[in-house]
Design a protein around this motif. Structure first.
Motif, short mmCIF file in Angstrom:
data_model
loop_
_atom_site.label_atom_id
_atom_site.label_comp_id
_atom_site.label_asym_id
_atom_site.label_seq_id
_atom_site.Cartn_x
_atom_site.Cartn_y
_atom_site.Cartn_z
N GLU A 192 13.25 27.98 -80.82
CA GLU A 192 14.02 26.93 -81.50
C GLU A 192 14.19 25.69 -80.64
O GLU A 192 13.97 24.56 -81.11
N GLN A 193 14.58 25.85 -79.39
CA GLN A 193 14.78 24.67 -78.54
C GLN A 193 13.46 23.94 -78.33
O GLN A 193 13.41 22.70 -78.34
N GLY A 194 12.38 24.68 -78.17
CA GLY A 194 11.08 24.05 -78.03
C GLY A 194 10.71 23.26 -79.27
O GLY A 194 10.17 22.15 -79.18
N LEU A 195 10.99 23.82 -80.45
CA LEU A 195 10.69 23.11 -81.69
C LEU A 195 11.48 21.81 -81.77
O LEU A 195 10.95 20.77 -82.18
N ARG A 196 12.72 21.87 -81.37
CA ARG A 196 13.53 20.65 -81.37
C ARG A 196 12.94 19.61 -80.42
O ARG A 196 12.93 18.41 -80.71
N GLU A 197 12.43 20.07 -79.28
CA GLU A 197 11.82 19.15 -78.32
C GLU A 197 10.54 18.53 -78.89
O GLU A 197 10.27 17.35 -78.66
N VAL A 198 9.77 19.31 -79.63
CA VAL A 198 8.54 18.79 -80.24
C VAL A 198 8.90 17.73 -81.30
O VAL A 198 8.24 16.69 -81.39
N VAL A 199 9.94 18.00 -82.07
CA VAL A 199 10.39 17.00 -83.05
C VAL A 199 10.78 15.71 -82.36
O VAL A 199 10.39 14.61 -82.76
N ARG A 200 11.54 15.83 -81.29
CA ARG A 200 12.00 14.63 -80.57
C ARG A 200 10.83 13.88 -79.96
O ARG A 200 10.79 12.64 -79.95
N GLN A 201 9.85 14.61 -79.42
CA GLN A 201 8.66 13.98 -78.85
C GLN A 201 7.96 13.13 -79.90
O GLN A 201 7.56 11.99 -79.63
N ASN A 202 7.83 13.65 -81.08
CA ASN A 202 7.16 12.91 -82.15
C ASN A 202 7.93 11.67 -82.57
O ASN A 202 7.35 10.61 -82.78
N ILE A 203 9.23 11.81 -82.68
CA ILE A 203 10.06 10.69 -83.15
C ILE A 203 10.25 9.66 -82.05
O ILE A 203 10.05 8.45 -82.26
N ASP A 204 10.64 10.11 -80.86
CA ASP A 204 11.04 9.19 -79.79
C ASP A 204 9.86 8.65 -78.99
O ASP A 204 9.86 7.48 -78.61
N GLN A 205 8.87 9.49 -78.72
CA GLN A 205 7.76 9.07 -77.87
C GLN A 205 6.56 8.58 -78.68
O GLN A 205 6.02 7.51 -78.41
N GLN A 206 6.14 9.34 -79.67
CA GLN A 206 4.98 8.93 -80.48
C GLN A 206 5.38 7.94 -81.57
O GLN A 206 4.52 7.27 -82.14
N GLN A 207 6.66 7.88 -81.87
CA GLN A 207 7.20 6.91 -82.84
C GLN A 207 6.50 7.01 -84.20
O GLN A 207 6.17 6.00 -84.83
N GLY B 238 6.56 18.29 -70.12
CA GLY B 238 7.91 18.80 -69.98
C GLY B 238 8.53 19.33 -71.26
O GLY B 238 9.75 19.53 -71.34
N ILE B 239 7.70 19.58 -72.26
CA ILE B 239 8.17 20.06 -73.55
C ILE B 239 7.75 21.51 -73.73
O ILE B 239 6.58 21.86 -73.54
N ASP B 240 8.69 22.36 -74.09
CA ASP B 240 8.39 23.79 -74.24
C ASP B 240 7.73 24.03 -75.60
O ASP B 240 8.38 24.40 -76.57
N ALA B 241 6.42 23.80 -75.65
CA ALA B 241 5.67 23.96 -76.89
C ALA B 241 5.20 25.39 -77.12
O ALA B 241 4.52 25.67 -78.10
N GLY B 242 5.57 26.30 -76.21
CA GLY B 242 5.26 27.70 -76.40
C GLY B 242 3.78 28.00 -76.44
O GLY B 242 2.94 27.27 -75.90
N THR B 243 3.46 29.09 -77.12
CA THR B 243 2.08 29.52 -77.26
C THR B 243 1.74 29.61 -78.74
O THR B 243 2.56 29.30 -79.60
N CYS B 244 0.53 30.04 -79.04
CA CYS B 244 0.11 30.18 -80.44
C CYS B 244 0.43 31.59 -80.94
O CYS B 244 0.53 32.54 -80.16
#
Length: 289
Positions: free
Chosen positions: A20-35, A259-265
């Motif tokens: 869950e925390q990793g998913l939240r970090e991926v969401v933030r990466q997309n919104i804040d960094q990739q815009q 630095g984003i916990d994107a986990g594994t497949c």
């Protein structure tokens, strides 16, 4: 609902549970960094077709919470289990997703009337908008202009995620339906889609390369096609390396390096081969990802 939408990656642990925390970090990466302008949730890039219904619902909820109205959200609810698709569509609609999307039903050789009924059933049950997800290379379902005509007669069908190399059909759709949304689905062909008049794009590599995708669109809209091609060349250099190393595994490793916990497949997909990690680090360095 126009612009660049990331086909959202989902982090899993070694047992296949959502991080869950990793998913939240991926969401933030997309919104804040990739815009990016929006997120396409529970598509192929989210490893959706290997998930339970409850996992899919958990992802919809976590993403909705973390997004908190920042960007547009599209919920991919497609399934060859129509009851599941309806259930997911109702749930995502209750969460406030801006539109549903659904892949054409696959594996069995469904007739077009069955496919049309599938979409109408989801729309009628949810009352939400629908974006057709057309990806014939993976589903085996190719629709012609007359069939799109039938689907687009429903005002709730607001557009299509067009993951197809048939640019003649794309041009015909654009001309006939100027008020429907058309999203390009091939990241490596984005410039051709933009030149053909698409309203946006939905892609997995936007999780790490969304800024360049936005740049391609903006340059084309400004008439700077030569400059847009230069950005597409760089983008395709990145995509070639990502595909060579393993698509989802490499995208997740790039995020991990950042630095984003994107986990594994999720199994049966394999984790990234440890021998490739240095190559991914080089990729991040070479292209400033």
């Amino acid at each position: 609902m126009k612009g660049i939408f990331s086909a959202l990656l989902v982090p899993f642990d070694e047992n296949g549970a959502i991080k869950e925390q990793g998913l939240r970090e991926v969401v933030r990466q997309n919104i804040d960094q990739q815009q990016v302008d929006g997120l396409y949730v529970n598509g192929s890039s989210g490893e959706n077709f290997m998930l339970s219904t409850e996992q899919k619902k958990a992802i919809f909820k976590i993403v909705s919470e973390e997004n908190n109205g920042a960007v547009k959200l599209i919920a991919q609810v497609g399934s060859i289990n129509l009851d599941e698709a309806v259930d997911l569509g109702k749930y995502a609609t209750e969460l406030g997703y801006d539109s549903l999307s659904a892949v054409t039903p696959f594996y069995y050789k469904f007739t077009f009337e069955e496919i049309k009924n599938y979409y109408e059933t989801i729309i009628d049950a949810t009352g939400n908008n629908m974006i057709i997800y057309a990806i014939p290379a993976l589903t085996g379902v190719s629709m012609d202009l007359a069939q799109f005509d039938e689907l687009f007669q429903n005002e709730k069908v607001i557009g299509v995620k067009y993951t197809d190399g048939n640019f003649y059909l794309l041009e015909r759709l654009r001309k006939r339906y100027p008020n429907k949304l058309i999203y390009s689905g091939f990241d490596e062909m984005l410039i051709y889609g933009v030149i053909s008049g698409v309203d946006g794009a939905i892609g997995s590599t936007f999780n790490i390369n969304g800024k360049r995708a936005k740049q391609i669109m903006e340059l084309c809209h400004e008439g700077k096609v030569d400059e847009a091609y230069e950005v597409q060349h760089v983008t395709n250099d990145i995509i070639e390396k990502v595909l060579d190393l393993g698509l989802y595994q490499t995208l997740k490793e790039v995020l991990y390096i950042k630095g984003i916990d994107a986990g594994t497949c999720k199994k049966p997909m394999s984790p990234l081969d440890a021998s490739k990690k240095d190559a991914v680090k080089q990729l991040v360095h070479d292209f400033d990802l």
